[in-house]
Design an enzyme around this catalytic site. Structure first.
Site, PDB file in Angstrom:
ATOM      1  N   ILE A 437      43.035 -17.858   5.077  1.00  0.00           N
ATOM      2  CA  ILE A 437      43.478 -16.457   4.999  1.00  0.00           C
ATOM      3  C   ILE A 437      43.734 -15.846   6.377  1.00  0.00           C
ATOM      4  O   ILE A 437      44.241 -14.745   6.486  1.00  0.00           O
ATOM      5  CB  ILE A 437      42.459 -15.622   4.196  1.00  0.00           C
ATOM      6  CG1 ILE A 437      42.164 -16.299   2.855  1.00  0.00           C
ATOM      7  CG2 ILE A 437      42.958 -14.218   3.914  1.00  0.00           C
ATOM      8  CD1 ILE A 437      43.394 -16.592   2.014  1.00  0.00           C
ATOM      9  N   ASP A 495      39.175  -6.166  14.580  1.00  0.00           N
ATOM     10  CA  ASP A 495      39.223  -5.633  13.230  1.00  0.00           C
ATOM     11  C   ASP A 495      40.681  -5.574  12.809  1.00  0.00           C
ATOM     12  O   ASP A 495      41.551  -5.290  13.618  1.00  0.00           O
ATOM     13  CB  ASP A 495      38.618  -4.223  13.244  1.00  0.00           C
ATOM     14  CG  ASP A 495      38.814  -3.494  11.935  1.00  0.00           C
ATOM     15  OD1 ASP A 495      37.876  -3.514  11.137  1.00  0.00           O
ATOM     16  OD2 ASP A 495      39.893  -2.907  11.693  1.00  0.00           O
ATOM     17  N   HIS A 701      31.258 -15.933   1.234  1.00  0.00           N
ATOM     18  CA  HIS A 701      30.163 -15.019   1.594  1.00  0.00           C
ATOM     19  C   HIS A 701      28.813 -15.704   1.619  1.00  0.00           C
ATOM     20  O   HIS A 701      27.825 -15.115   2.011  1.00  0.00           O
ATOM     21  CB  HIS A 701      30.128 -13.837   0.625  1.00  0.00           C
ATOM     22  CG  HIS A 701      31.412 -13.082   0.619  1.00  0.00           C
ATOM     23  ND1 HIS A 701      32.452 -13.419  -0.204  1.00  0.00           N
ATOM     24  CD2 HIS A 701      31.841 -12.049   1.366  1.00  0.00           C
ATOM     25  CE1 HIS A 701      33.468 -12.611   0.043  1.00  0.00           C
ATOM     26  NE2 HIS A 701      33.121 -11.778   0.981  1.00  0.00           N
TER      27      HIS A 701
HETATM   28  N1  GLN Z   1      43.562 -12.087   7.720  1.00  0.00           N
HETATM   29  C1  GLN Z   1      42.270 -11.499   7.576  1.00  0.00           C
HETATM   30  C2  GLN Z   1      41.156 -12.522   7.800  1.00  0.00           C
HETATM   31  O1  GLN Z   1      41.226 -13.619   7.355  1.00  0.00           O
HETATM   32  C3  GLN Z   1      42.095 -10.885   6.223  1.00  0.00           C
HETATM   33  C4  GLN Z   1      40.847 -10.100   6.144  1.00  0.00           C
HETATM   34  C5  GLN Z   1      40.615  -9.460   4.802  1.00  0.00           C
HETATM   35  O2  GLN Z   1      41.086  -9.939   3.801  1.00  0.00           O
HETATM   36  N2  GLN Z   1      39.895  -8.410   4.746  1.00  0.00           N
HETATM   37  O3  GLN Z   1      40.161 -12.195   8.402  1.00  0.00           O
END
Ligand code: GLN
Ligand code: ZN
Length: 765
Positions: A437, A495, A701
């Site tokens: 991600i 952030d 998590h």
């Molecule tokens: N691109 C971000 C990450 O991987 C996405 C964060 C998120 O989904 N809150 O940290």
């Protein structure tokens, strides 16, 4: 002359409560240390409000964790697994419910209406027993009294408490918590009796659920509850407080006819339609608590305009019957502007944090009573007009570009299936392509390099070298792991909103503007004060650098306009959608520059799209329309062969799935592993989805490392409802919060699982 404050931030001007809580949880300080910090904070808040001249000062809006959990404690509604039987609930049981303990997980937490605050959801069932088990409301009242300050104890009202709860584990989903009303009211009566005995003159029941779309059965519960409590009200003024939106007409009728209630509090910032309801009729002799000072934003109040509204209301409600108030608890605003050392004076003059809002409420109350502080009002008027005319706020070019968007649609010319074909020709990915991600673990060294660069302690060259080294490490690792679409790991970002906010014009940052998110956690939202534009490329340098290190596709990473909007304090001098379109145009420039630099895959995160959904159904379609449109604006200009990804942190979007499809992204990755049934059920129910989709295959998590079999099993479940040629394999978001020792083996297993399934699918053909 009367001013009222619905509630006040409890973290302290420098997050004193946060540090005291965390130190106590870590065993570094005692319960007495924590209680001392808390008592000092409460007394300074009460004194500050008393000094400002506020008549109705709230007590019991302090909390060690959450006000809903406090109510659960007050009612003794502790889920049996925490092993509480009787006696006053102490830190042990309280924090076990809030945070879990060595052997038990915490209770569930969810968003408090449409704010970024999270509360602990009560778990109730037909067998839940209630008893008066936390005397906090009374002891806080007495504590203030001992300081010579008369306060209004605040409790969450019985009906909202029940409506916000969920059936406990093992209880039928159809169980209605409202059926417990008769069992909770005796506890409320005990609280009332004890408060009266302690000398309380007034009580505030927060009943924010009155702004929701409630049915007649639910409204009826309010009537029943307050009739039942009426006998305990004698001698007390009783305020029923609502907030966060308009009160629907039926709810307005219900609330204004409640027995024994002497005052009604409304949010007149978000609830402009409530104004009309008040104008069409208000019970005579009762008090109107008029929430004209915005508790959820940071702008100085337009005092002249508020005073007009208040005078209009007084003409309807009667002289002396209007109490000036905040629109909701000030806990959703930062504490004190005094602690802002980096904001310039001009911007500062436009702002009001909680401490300043208290002063505004009092100034309005005095003015309404005929004792106007002319100097204060004219300074405020000057600040209002400086904000209106400042060239830092208005950028004609941006205004024009955003206006040009209105009325027309923006979407890519080719449909998603044809685009995916064109992209596949170029990217040549295997089926079940793997990706992540965006972020990779953030080490102490990385954080230090960023900090030192910001403080001018290391040169730009040294900083860039440190980042290059990190990116190259992350790229190599992903190649070794044999991931198909790579990321650069986001080492340069603290952030996901702040990183972009700092580079966009029209957005500024505070040093101490913290707002409680949950428990001891706080966030520091950026302030969008002017027209937003992008002076220069923000991410192209890093993404190009990363792409140059590999022959595999490097996915660039952006934060989308709706998420930047929803996680910021937004200007109140133009509609939210206008601001969102401006941010969308800035991101569009970035997307097009990335494409021009040779990047073939671009992810535009819309983590917070779901959160901005209005509370009332009647307003949701409009929001979704402009939010989704804003997203499409960012990427409507790219070629078919450029692949646009988006990512959402929220999987429970059954209700907005059609809007998600309408975002028209090529690939969407979604947090999923903590609730996969919920997500997949949408597709099981036959929603047609033709774009690529990557539901997270393992829970990020937890430090636990998922096995290959476990992940393969998850993917198989997805394949049962989704076509194999649209499925992507990726973890949930948040790799940056984990350690390499966890991330490496987990991703190794993930890639292995994808390969295993590719083999099986190939041989099944
Ligand atoms: N691109 C971000 C990450 O991987 C996405 C964060 C998120 O989904 N809150 O940290
Ligand atoms: Zn996410």
């Amino acid at each position: 002359m009367a001013g009222h404050i619905v509630g006040y931030p409890r973290m302290g001007p420098k997050r004193e409560l946060k540090f005291a809580l965390e130190s106590f949880w870590d065993g570094k300080s005692t319960a007495e240390d924590l209680q001392k910090v808390a008592a000092d904070l409460r007394s300074s808040i009460w004194k500050q409000m008393a000094d400002a001249g506020i008549k109705y000062i709230p007590s019991n809006t302090f909390s060690y964790y959450d006000q809903v959990l406090d109510t659960t404690a007050m009612l003794g509604a502790v889920p049996p697994r925490y092993g509480w039987n009787s006696g006053e609930i102490g830190f042990d049981i309280y924090f076990s419910m809030a945070r879990g303990n060595a052997s038990l997980p915490a209770m569930e937490m969810t968003k408090w209406f449409d704010t970024n605050y999270h509360f602990i959801v009560p778990e109730l069932g037909p067998d839940t027993k209630f008893s008066y088990a936390s005397h906090k409301a009374v002891s806080e009242y007495k504590e203030a009294k001992a300081l010579g300050i008369e306060t209004v104890p605040v409790v969450i009202g019985p009906v909202s408490y029940l409506l916000l709860s969920k059936p406990a584990k093992g209880v039928e989903k159809s169980f209605s918590p409202l059926s417990l009303l008769g069992k909770v009211l005796p506890v409320y009566k005990e609280v009332l009796a004890e408060l009266k005995a302690a000398g309380a003159l007034q009580i505030q029941f927060d009943e924010p659920t009155l702004v929701m779309d409630l049915g007649s059965h639910q409204l009826q519960a309010f009537t029943e509850a307050y009739s039942e409590l009426e006998s305990s009200f004698s001698g007390l003024n009783v305020l029923v407080q609502t907030y966060f939106a308009d009160v629907p007409e039926a709810a307005y009728k219900t609330i204004t006819s409640l027995n024994g209630v002497t005052g009604f509090g409304f949010d007149l910032v978000r609830g402009t339609k409530t104004l009309d309801l008040i104008k069409s009729g208000f019970p005579s002799g009762k008090h109107l608590f008029a929430g004209v000072v915005d508790g959820r934003n940071i702008w100085a109040n337009d005092l002249a305009s508020s005073l007009c509204t208040l005078k209009d209301l007084e003409a309807i409600v009667g002289k002396g019957k209007v109490v000036v108030s905040t629109s909701c608890s000030l806990m959703h605003a930062p504490v004190d502007l005094v602690n802002e050392t980096k904001l310039d004076n001009e911007i500062k003059s436009w702002l009001a944090f909680a401490a300043q809002k208290v002063v505004e409420v009092n100034a309005l109350a005095r003015a309404l009573a005929g004792d106007k502080d002319e100097a204060f009002f004219s300074a405020n008027a000057a600040a209002q007009s400086s904000r209106k005319s400042s060239p830092r706020v208005t950028n004609q070019e941006v205004q024009k570009a955003a206006a040009a968007l209105r009325g027309s649609d923006h979407r890519r010319a080719t449909n998603v299936t044809a685009r995916l074909d064109a992209q596949q020709k170029k990217l040549n990915l295997p089926i079940l392509p793997t990706t992540t991600i965006g972020s990779f673990p953030q080490t102490m060294d990385l954080r230090r390099a960023r900090r030192e660069y910001k403080a001018n302690k290391i040169s730009e060259e040294e900083y860039v070298n440190a980042m290059r080294e990190e990116i190259s490490k992350v790229v190599k690792l992903q190649e070794e792991l044999d991931i198909d679409v790579l990321v650069h790991g986001e080492p340069e970002r603290n952030d996901m909103v702040e990183y972009f906010g700092e580079q966009l014009s029209g957005i500024t940052f505070t040093v101490n503007g913290w707002v409680q998110s949950y428990g001891s956690r706080c966030v520091k939202p950026p302030i969008i004060f002017g027209d937003v534009s992008r002076p220069k490329p923000m991410t192209v340098f890093w993404s190009s650098m990363a792409q140059s290190m590999t022959s595999r596709p490097m996915k660039a990473m952006l934060t989308g306009p709706v998420t930047i909007l929803n996680w910021s304090f937004v200007r109140n001098d133009q509609p939210r959608y206008e601001t969102c379109y401006q941010i969308a145009l800035a991101i569009k420039n970035e997307v097009e520059d990335l494409e021009a630099a040779g990047i073939q895959v671009i992810q535009i995160d819309e983590a917070a799209l779901r959160e901005g959904l209005p509370l009332r159904k009647s307003e949701q379609a409009f929001y979704l329309d402009w939010a989704v449109h804003s997203f499409r604006i960012t990427n409507c200009g790219v070629q078919d062969t450029t692949q646009i990804h988006t990512h959402m942190c929220y999987s429970n979007f059954n209700d907005i799935i059609h809007s998600i499809i309408d975002m028209d992204a090529d690939v969407i990755t979604i947090e999923n592993s903590r609730s996969d049934e919920k997500l997949l059920s949408v597709f099981r129910e036959g929603v047609k989805y033709g774009a690529g989709i990557g539901p997270g295959v393992y829970d990020i998590h937890s430090p636990r490392i998922p096995s290959t079999e476990e992940i393969a099993d998850r993917i198989n479940k997805m394949l049962a409802v989704l076509e194999m040629n649209i499925l992507w394999v990726n973890p949930d978001c948040g790799l940056k919060t984990r350690k390499y020792a966890e991330v490496k083996p987990a991703l190794t297993n993930m890639v292995e699982a994808a390969k295993l399934l590719r083999k099986q699918l190939a041989s099944a053909k």
